[in-house]
Design a protein around this motif. Structure first.
Motif, PDB file in Angstrom:
ATOM      1  N   HIS A 171       0.873  -1.173   0.000  1.00 55.09           N
ATOM      2  CA  HIS A 171       0.000   0.000   0.000  1.00 55.09           C
ATOM      3  C   HIS A 171       0.910   1.222   0.000  1.00 55.09           C
ATOM      4  O   HIS A 171       0.802   2.096   0.848  1.00 55.09           O
ATOM      5  N   ARG A 211     -10.649   1.690  -8.111  1.00 52.58           N
ATOM      6  CA  ARG A 211      -9.941   0.689  -7.314  1.00 52.58           C
ATOM      7  C   ARG A 211      -9.424  -0.456  -8.177  1.00 52.58           C
ATOM      8  O   ARG A 211      -8.378  -1.033  -7.887  1.00 52.58           O
ATOM      9  N   THR A 266      -3.795  10.681  -1.992  1.00 49.22           N
ATOM     10  CA  THR A 266      -5.138  10.256  -2.389  1.00 49.22           C
ATOM     11  C   THR A 266      -5.076   9.834  -3.851  1.00 49.22           C
ATOM     12  O   THR A 266      -5.498  10.561  -4.757  1.00 49.22           O
ATOM     13  N   THR A 281      -6.578   7.786  -5.739  1.00 46.30           N
ATOM     14  CA  THR A 281      -7.772   7.585  -6.559  1.00 46.30           C
ATOM     15  C   THR A 281      -8.396   8.900  -7.002  1.00 46.30           C
ATOM     16  O   THR A 281      -9.321   8.900  -7.813  1.00 46.30           O
ATOM     17  N   GLY A 302     -10.775   7.840  -0.444  1.00 49.58           N
ATOM     18  CA  GLY A 302      -9.536   7.079  -0.346  1.00 49.58           C
ATOM     19  C   GLY A 302      -8.753   7.385   0.914  1.00 49.58           C
ATOM     20  O   GLY A 302      -7.908   6.591   1.334  1.00 49.58           O
TER      21      GLY A 302
END
Length: 510
Positions: free
Chosen positions: A52, A159, A405, A407, A412
């Motif tokens: 991530h 996503r 962020t 996205t 998000g």
């Protein structure tokens, strides 16, 4: 007499002819040097479903592709899906590109999509947010796949852009050799202490052919490595620190600066500390005093030399969910002192804060500013692993952190950081503040399935207003990302500041 095996004379003559011919024939051109990238650090993993993190996401874009992609400005574009439709609120149909193969030569098709989404459900997965929304995956035929969601999911495509497709034979174990459909194929970690990944151009790639035959990715493990790379070794340096720019001789590397969708903020431990004692910033009045004591414009000028913009919200303008009605946050030292007095702290207090080594300049300016309001910072520089552990284990009242962020949508950040911990569908998975607001939780969950853009914006803006009133996160600034780029090289910077080999090209190409 010594016997010579049959054919050995012919071999000897052939060898002699080859040697002799090499003296007279043309000398082949040497292989062109590889593209060299210097990144902020090594990737967390080579498994696209088990991270991530921004550096890893960028590097793996050289090898992998998703059904859709977010371009440099975070606009959705087709990738391995040539097109898609949404016949109902819970049904998505994707038509796949034809003639695509993986690096191992296997053809790409709907079964690979199904396996990727199945594997994303493993406990080790960090992309499980996308599959939690999917109730069923239907392989219609080799080039068509349907996804059935549990309810309307407006962020499904964004996503999916962060879910690279793996071959159907990929095991559950962590991937250590990337095999994707991207423009470069894995060629090992490379040589030298800073090398973390290499790739060679995939000649069967279905998309545009990259300019460079090969690339090397290196990690800026220390200042010496960055200086060596910037002085002639690397073609793209990310980031390109100001002190290094000023120390290097002119020429060779040009500076490219670009805005980001990243915001740096103070993570405030609202709940009790691991010891069971109340956090010194558990009282909202103390957090508001911290907020009022900060001069964000001066912070950007003095600590970041203007290479950022002050942030009054947790996302930047242009990200869906930004609240344009909110005013810029202004400094009010007298107001900060009044709040501390109301909280029973007329003499102020000492606040431990954990920062990165690179955050020392920011911490120094914050220390001076907050001291004027009676807030004394005790600064402790730590690497990311230890900083994250301190946040996760509720051991640090304040942590200087950032969030990208990626996205382009405020959810998000809201879903993992602001929703109460232990929420449904993994909401609150990164909530290290201990902040919990049932009404904000409800707005976040409703926004996750609201398909009307105006209604979604209202919900996200309500969350923003509540978060900025209670301040579990105190926004500071949005950094510009500055790159060093070799002369003759073109580079497409991204809002999420990730860097991949396909982002780089030769200037003046035909």
């Amino acid at each position: 007499m010594t016997r010579r095996p049959a054919g050995s004379l012919a071999v000897a003559l052939l060898a002699a002819a080859t040697v002799g011919g090499s003296r007279c024939g043309p000398v082949p051109d040497p292989a062109p040097p590889p593209l060299r990238l210097l990144l902020p650090g090594p990737p967390e993993t080579l498994d696209p479903q088990r991270h991530h993190e921004d550096v890893t996401r960028g590097l793996l874009r050289s090898y992998y592709e998703g059904l859709v992609e977010l371009d440099a400005e975070l606009n959705l574009r087709p990738r391995l899906a040539s097109d898609w439709s949404n016949p109902s609120e819970t049904l998505w149909r994707f038509r796949l590109q034809e003639g695509v193969v993986f690096h191992d030569g296997s053809p790409f098709g709907a079964e690979d999509v199904a396996r990727t989404l199945e594997r994303a459900r493993l406990p080790e997965s960090k992309v499980d947010a996308v599959v939690r929304a999917i109730r069923e995956v239907r392989v219609v035929d080799a080039a068509t796949v349907e996804l059935v969601t549990d309810r309307p999911r407006p962020l499904l495509l964004a996503r999916l852009a962060q879910t690279p497709i793996l071959p159907r034979g990929t095991p559950d174990a962590e991937v250590t050799v990337p095999v994707g459909t991207g423009p470069y194929r894995w060629n090992g970690r490379g040589e030298g202490p800073t090398s973390v990944a290499t790739g060679t151009r995939f000649e069967r790639y279905w998309g545009p052919r990259p300019d460079f035959e090969a690339f090397e990715a290196h990690a800026s493990t220390d200042e010496a490595a960055v200086r060596r790379a910037a002085s002639g070794f690397a073609d793209v340096v990310s980031p390109f620190p100001r002190e290094l720019r000023e120390a290097l001789p002119p020429g060779g590397l040009k500076t490219v600066s670009h805005p980001t969708v990243t915001v740096s903020f103070l993570v405030c431990r609202v709940g009790p500390l691991a010891t069971g004692r109340p956090s010194p910033v558990g009282d909202a009045r103390v957090r508001r005093a911290v907020d009022l004591a900060i001069d964000r414009g001066a912070l950007v000028r003095e600590a970041l030399e203007g290479e950022a913009v002050p942030a009054s919200q947790l996302v930047v303008p242009g990200v869906f969910g930004f609240e344009p009605a909110l005013r810029t946050r202004l400094r009010d030292v007298a107001g900060a002192r009044r709040l501390l007095a109301e909280a029973g702290l007329p003499s102020g207090l000492t606040l431990p804060i954990v920062v990165s080594p690179r955050g020392a300049a920011v911490a120094a300016v914050l220390s001076r500013q907050l001291a004027e309001a009676g807030l004394r910072l005790a600064v402790e520089p730590l690497d990311w692993t230890e900083r994250y552990r301190r946040m996760r284990d509720a051991e640090a009242p304040l942590v200087l952190a950032t969030w990208t962020t990626a996205t382009g949508d405020a959810s998000g950040l809201f879903e993992p950081l602001l929703h109460s911990s232990g929420g449904p569908e993994g909401f609150g998975s990164e909530n290290t503040t201990g902040w919990s607001d049932p009404e904000a939780d409800r707005w976040i969950r409703e926004a996750a399935s609201e398909t009307d853009p105006a209604a979604r914006a209202d919900l996200l803006r309500a969350v923003m207003r509540r978060a900025l009133r209670e301040l579990p996160l105190v926004p500071l600034y949005s950094p510009q990302w500055t790159y060093g780029v070799r002369d003759g090289i073109g580079f497409t910077p991204r809002l999420d500041f990730s860097v991949a080999a396909p982002d780089v090209f030769r200037l003046g190409r035909q």
